[in-house]
Design a protein around this motif. Sequence first.
Motif, PDB file in Angstrom:
ATOM      1  N   SER A   1      -6.238   8.515  77.836  1.00 39.99           N
ATOM      2  CA  SER A   1      -5.748   8.243  79.229  1.00 39.99           C
ATOM      3  C   SER A   1      -6.895   8.932  80.168  1.00 39.99           C
ATOM      4  O   SER A   1      -7.002   8.333  81.370  1.00 39.99           O
ATOM      5  N   SER A   2      -7.377  10.201  79.801  1.00 42.32           N
ATOM      6  CA  SER A   2      -8.191  10.926  80.827  1.00 42.32           C
ATOM      7  C   SER A   2      -9.546  10.147  80.901  1.00 42.32           C
ATOM      8  O   SER A   2     -10.111  10.101  82.036  1.00 42.32           O
TER       9      SER A   2
ATOM     10  N   SER B   1     -10.950  17.085  80.925  1.00 40.84           N
ATOM     11  CA  SER B   1      -9.686  17.179  80.249  1.00 40.84           C
ATOM     12  C   SER B   1      -9.862  16.339  79.014  1.00 40.84           C
ATOM     13  O   SER B   1      -9.121  16.692  77.790  1.00 40.84           O
ATOM     14  N   GLY B   2     -10.442  15.090  78.935  1.00 44.86           N
ATOM     15  CA  GLY B   2     -10.404  14.252  77.785  1.00 44.86           C
ATOM     16  C   GLY B   2     -11.153  14.801  76.693  1.00 44.86           C
ATOM     17  O   GLY B   2     -10.586  14.598  75.623  1.00 44.86           O
TER      18      GLY B   2
ATOM     19  N   GLU C   1      -8.907   7.051  83.192  1.00 45.41           N
ATOM     20  CA  GLU C   1      -8.574   7.717  84.541  1.00 45.41           C
ATOM     21  C   GLU C   1     -10.186   8.176  85.130  1.00 45.41           C
ATOM     22  O   GLU C   1     -10.379   7.689  86.311  1.00 45.41           O
TER      23      GLU C   1
ATOM     24  N   ASN D   1      -3.625  11.485  75.057  1.00 51.18           N
ATOM     25  CA  ASN D   1      -4.152  12.094  76.385  1.00 51.18           C
ATOM     26  C   ASN D   1      -5.628  11.960  76.529  1.00 51.18           C
ATOM     27  O   ASN D   1      -5.942  11.840  77.595  1.00 51.18           O
TER      28      ASN D   1
ATOM     29  N   SER E   1     -11.530  14.764  84.832  1.00 53.22           N
ATOM     30  CA  SER E   1     -10.788  13.854  83.812  1.00 53.22           C
ATOM     31  C   SER E   1     -11.645  13.947  82.692  1.00 53.22           C
ATOM     32  O   SER E   1     -11.105  13.831  81.635  1.00 53.22           O
TER      33      SER E   1
END
Length: 102
Positions: free
Chosen positions: A19-20, A42-43, A23, A16, A39
Amino acid sequence: MELEQIIFKIITYSGNAKSSFMEAIQHAKKGEIDKLKNSIESGEEDLKLAHKEQTKLIQNEADGGKVETSLLLIHAQDHLMNAITIKDLAMEIVELYKKITE
């Protein structure tokens, strides 16, 4: 907690996070600063959670417990290391996009 559960949490959180961060690069490319910041946050949160799970294994071993080395554990560590590398590269790429658009 069972070893496999910790391993799968490390894989999930690391994936995850990666991916963040990827992104975030796309948002930087488009000049979407607010989305970019979200993003990255979140990462970073997912990366902290992955580290927290990894720390459980390290503490267990430091306390004399046996952590069984398996291909799945190595896979989880690989995911975590890749997420950290992607974060570092993403932060550099984001800064480059910021300079280009200034």
